[in-house]
Enzyme design. Sequence first.
Site, short mmCIF file in Angstrom:
data_model
loop_
_atom_site.label_atom_id
_atom_site.label_comp_id
_atom_site.label_asym_id
_atom_site.label_seq_id
_atom_site.Cartn_x
_atom_site.Cartn_y
_atom_site.Cartn_z
N SER A 15 -7.57 7.58 9.36
CA SER A 15 -8.44 6.42 9.46
C SER A 15 -9.86 6.83 9.86
O SER A 15 -10.50 7.61 9.18
CB SER A 15 -7.84 5.40 10.42
OG SER A 15 -8.43 4.14 10.29
N ASP A 30 -3.44 -1.16 1.13
CA ASP A 30 -3.98 -1.06 2.50
C ASP A 30 -4.91 -2.25 2.73
O ASP A 30 -5.94 -2.37 2.06
CB ASP A 30 -4.74 0.25 2.65
CG ASP A 30 -5.25 0.50 4.07
OD1 ASP A 30 -5.36 -0.46 4.85
OD2 ASP A 30 -5.54 1.66 4.39
N HIS A 89 -1.81 0.42 5.94
CA HIS A 89 -2.73 1.30 6.64
C HIS A 89 -1.96 2.18 7.61
O HIS A 89 -1.45 1.73 8.63
CB HIS A 89 -3.78 0.48 7.41
CG HIS A 89 -4.91 1.32 7.93
ND1 HIS A 89 -5.79 1.97 7.10
CD2 HIS A 89 -5.29 1.62 9.20
CE1 HIS A 89 -6.68 2.64 7.82
NE2 HIS A 89 -6.39 2.45 9.10
#
Length: 445
Positions: free
Chosen positions: A199, A338, A364
Site C-alpha cells: 500500500s 480493490d 486491498h
Amino acid sequence: MGSFFNWWSTRYTTEVRYPKESALVATKEQHSNTTSVFLRDFVERRCPSLYSEFRPAWWLPNGHMQTLYCVLGDFSARDKVVYKRTLLRLLDGGTVGLDFTPVDDSHLPSDTPIIVVLHGLTGGSYESYVRAILSPACMPVHQGGLGYRAVVVNFRGCAGVPVTSPQLYSAGHTDDLRQALFYISHRYPEAPLLGLSFSLGANVMTRYVAEEGEHSRLKSACVLGCPWNLAANASKLLATHIGRHVYSKGMGRNLVNLLKRHVGTFAPDHEVAKAAAATIALTKPTIDMFDEHFTKIGGGSSPPWPFASANDYYEYSSSHNVLNKIKIPLLAINAADDPVVQDVPMDAEGNGWVIMALTPCGGHLGWFESDEGWGQIKRWIKRPVFEWLRATGEDFVRSPPHWRPLHEEDGFLKEVGIDRLGCKELDGNDIIVGTEGEAGLLAGL
C-alpha cells in the site's frame, strides 16, 4: 443461488502484463552456470503461481468483503513473528524503527538474502499481511521456509516508534528508507536486499527504486496494493458513498489518531505543530482532508515540503509516472476489485524491468482463499511472492552496482558526497511480538 453460481463459474485468472521489450537478465542455472534470459521468460519459469487461478473464499466474494476482512479479521493466532528492534536516529533528528527477524540469526550465512519490508498507511511489523509472508519466509528451509532474514522498516511514529523531530512520513518521502538501507547494507554487506512493500509503503518503495535507478541498494522489489496515481485514486475513492464514508474516513481517522499520540512532541510554534493542531480538530476527516491539513506540511523534509495543497503533494508523490526510471526487477500486484486503489498503470510506461499483475479480485491487501476446514482461509498472494523472493534472491544475478561508499562522520553513517542524510544506531534492542497491534488504529490498511 445465482450469486453462488456466478462465483463458482467465474474465471479467476491473473492478468500479467510485460512491456514489448523485456529486460535481459543474468540467471543461475544448473551446475552454477550463468546465462542471460529475458525477464519475462525468467518470471514465467520461476513464478508459476503468478499465473495460477485465484478463487476467493466463497464468503469473501468481492473487494469490499476481502478488504473488510483484512481490517476486521482476527489474525492474532496466525503467523506469529518475533522481532528484535533497532532504533535509528536520522541526521534530521527523526527516528525510524527496524524490526529484524529471526531474533537469533547467528546460524545464518552472511550472504543470506534479507527481505526489506515497508508497511501500509498507519501499520507496522505487526500487520497480518506482513506476518503472513515473513513467518514462513524466515522459517528454516527444512521446515518449508526460505530460510531468509527480514527487517520491517517502521515509519516515524508507527508501531511504537517515537517521533523525535517535527515530521512524520508520507507516500512521497523516500529518504527514511534510503537511510535505513545505509544501515542494513552496512550491517550485512554480503547479503542481497529484496524489497517487499504494501500500500503506502509500496508507493515509497517504488519511488525509491526509481530515484536510485541502477544504484538501488535493493536487488529486486515486490510491491502489493500500490496506490500509484494518488490524485486519481483519491478522487475515485471519494466518488462513492462507501468509498468516502467507510474507506476514506477510516483511513483519515487512523491518521488523526496516530497524529494525536505524537502532537505533543512538536514545538508549539512550529508550522508542523500548527498544522497538527488544526488537523486533530477536524470532524470525521477523509484521507484527503488529512493530507490537505497536515501531510502537505509535515509529511516530508524541505525541499520539496511544504506543498501549497494536497493535490500538489499527490502530483509530486505519485509513483505511476516514475516507472520508466526503474532499473531492477520489480513485480507489482494489484487487485481489480480493490476499493482503495482503482487506477493501475498496467503499461508500466514500457519499462522492461517492470512486471504488472492484476488479479480479478482480492480487495486491498486481502487475496483470501479457502483453506482446509470450514470457514478457514489463507492468502493466495503468499505463493507468487515466495517464488519471486526465491527467484530474485537466489537465481537472479545482478551486475555489481556502483553504490556510493559509506563512511562514518560524527557518529552518523553516511554516503560519500551526500551530506544531508545519515543515521546511527541507538542503544537498546527491544523484543517485539509481531501480533501485538496498536490500540485505536484499524489494522490492514
